[in-house]
Design a protein around this motif. Structure first.
Motif, PDB file in Angstrom:
ATOM      1  N   TYR A  38       0.860  -1.184   0.000  1.00 19.07           N
ATOM      2  CA  TYR A  38       0.000   0.000   0.000  1.00 19.07           C
ATOM      3  C   TYR A  38       0.888   1.223   0.000  1.00 19.07           C
ATOM      4  N   PRO A  39       0.632   2.224  -0.779  1.00 23.77           N
ATOM      5  CA  PRO A  39      -0.499   2.420  -1.664  1.00 23.77           C
ATOM      6  C   PRO A  39      -0.213   2.113  -3.132  1.00 23.77           C
ATOM      7  N   ALA A  40       1.069   1.938  -3.508  1.00 19.30           N
ATOM      8  CA  ALA A  40       1.397   1.896  -4.932  1.00 19.30           C
ATOM      9  C   ALA A  40       1.500   0.489  -5.536  1.00 19.30           C
ATOM     10  N   GLY A  41       1.346  -0.551  -4.757  1.00 21.07           N
ATOM     11  CA  GLY A  41       1.567  -1.900  -5.265  1.00 21.07           C
ATOM     12  C   GLY A  41       0.368  -2.577  -5.873  1.00 21.07           C
ATOM     13  N   PHE A  42      -0.727  -1.863  -6.010  1.00 20.65           N
ATOM     14  CA  PHE A  42      -1.937  -2.476  -6.554  1.00 20.65           C
ATOM     15  C   PHE A  42      -2.824  -1.441  -7.211  1.00 20.65           C
ATOM     16  N   GLU A  43      -3.787  -1.952  -7.950  1.00 23.55           N
ATOM     17  CA  GLU A  43      -4.859  -1.124  -8.506  1.00 23.55           C
ATOM     18  C   GLU A  43      -6.164  -1.647  -7.940  1.00 23.55           C
ATOM     19  N   LEU A  44      -7.058  -0.750  -7.651  1.00 24.98           N
ATOM     20  CA  LEU A  44      -8.401  -1.132  -7.227  1.00 24.98           C
ATOM     21  C   LEU A  44      -9.204  -1.348  -8.498  1.00 24.98           C
ATOM     22  N   LEU A  64      -5.918  -5.847  -7.439  1.00 24.06           N
ATOM     23  CA  LEU A  64      -5.149  -6.543  -8.461  1.00 24.06           C
ATOM     24  C   LEU A  64      -3.755  -5.934  -8.509  1.00 24.06           C
ATOM     25  N   CYS A  65      -2.721  -6.787  -8.592  1.00 25.97           N
ATOM     26  CA  CYS A  65      -1.352  -6.284  -8.645  1.00 25.97           C
ATOM     27  C   CYS A  65      -1.140  -5.489  -9.930  1.00 25.97           C
ATOM     28  N   ASN A  66      -0.201  -4.552  -9.863  1.00 22.68           N
ATOM     29  CA  ASN A  66       0.098  -3.731 -11.038  1.00 22.68           C
ATOM     30  C   ASN A  66       1.551  -3.928 -11.426  1.00 22.68           C
ATOM     31  N   GLY A  67       2.012  -3.175 -12.371  1.00 20.88           N
ATOM     32  CA  GLY A  67       3.384  -3.302 -12.849  1.00 20.88           C
ATOM     33  C   GLY A  67       3.401  -3.869 -14.252  1.00 20.88           C
ATOM     34  N   ALA A  68       4.586  -4.110 -14.757  1.00 20.47           N
ATOM     35  CA  ALA A  68       4.757  -4.554 -16.140  1.00 20.47           C
ATOM     36  C   ALA A  68       4.035  -5.867 -16.427  1.00 20.47           C
TER      37      ALA A  68
END
Length: 88
Positions: A38-44, A64-68
């Motif tokens: 939290y807060p940047a490791g996922f998308e709602l 849901l996880c985010n990133g490449a």
């Protein structure tokens, strides 16, 4: 007259409170089970996308996880009808 999508969608402090509330209930990616930060490791993410008539409610949201290689990008592409890249 019904509100437009931009009027109906949660934003600002209310959205940030929702993100924290839902992440606190389940800090893992709903698709792959990866622990998110939290807060940047996922998308709602909306389970049923808003553009497909899904409600903007806590019950329709998931982490849901985010990133490449994140699950959020994959689900968004699928929701929009995009096909996976070959070899992916």
């Amino acid at each position: 007259m019904a509100p437009t999508l931009s009027e109906a969608r949660m934003a600002g402090r209310a959205l940030q409170a929702r993100r924290l509330r839902i992440w606190t209930q389940s800090p893992t990616c709903a698709a792959c089970g990866r622990l998110t930060s939290y807060p940047a490791g996922f998308e709602l993410d909306h389970r049923v996308p808003l553009h497909q008539g899904g409600p903007d409610t806590d019950e329709n949201c998931q982490v849901l996880c985010n990133g490449a290689d994140g699950c959020h990008g994959k689900k968004t592409a699928q929701d929009l009808g995009h096909r996976p890249k070959r070899g992916a």
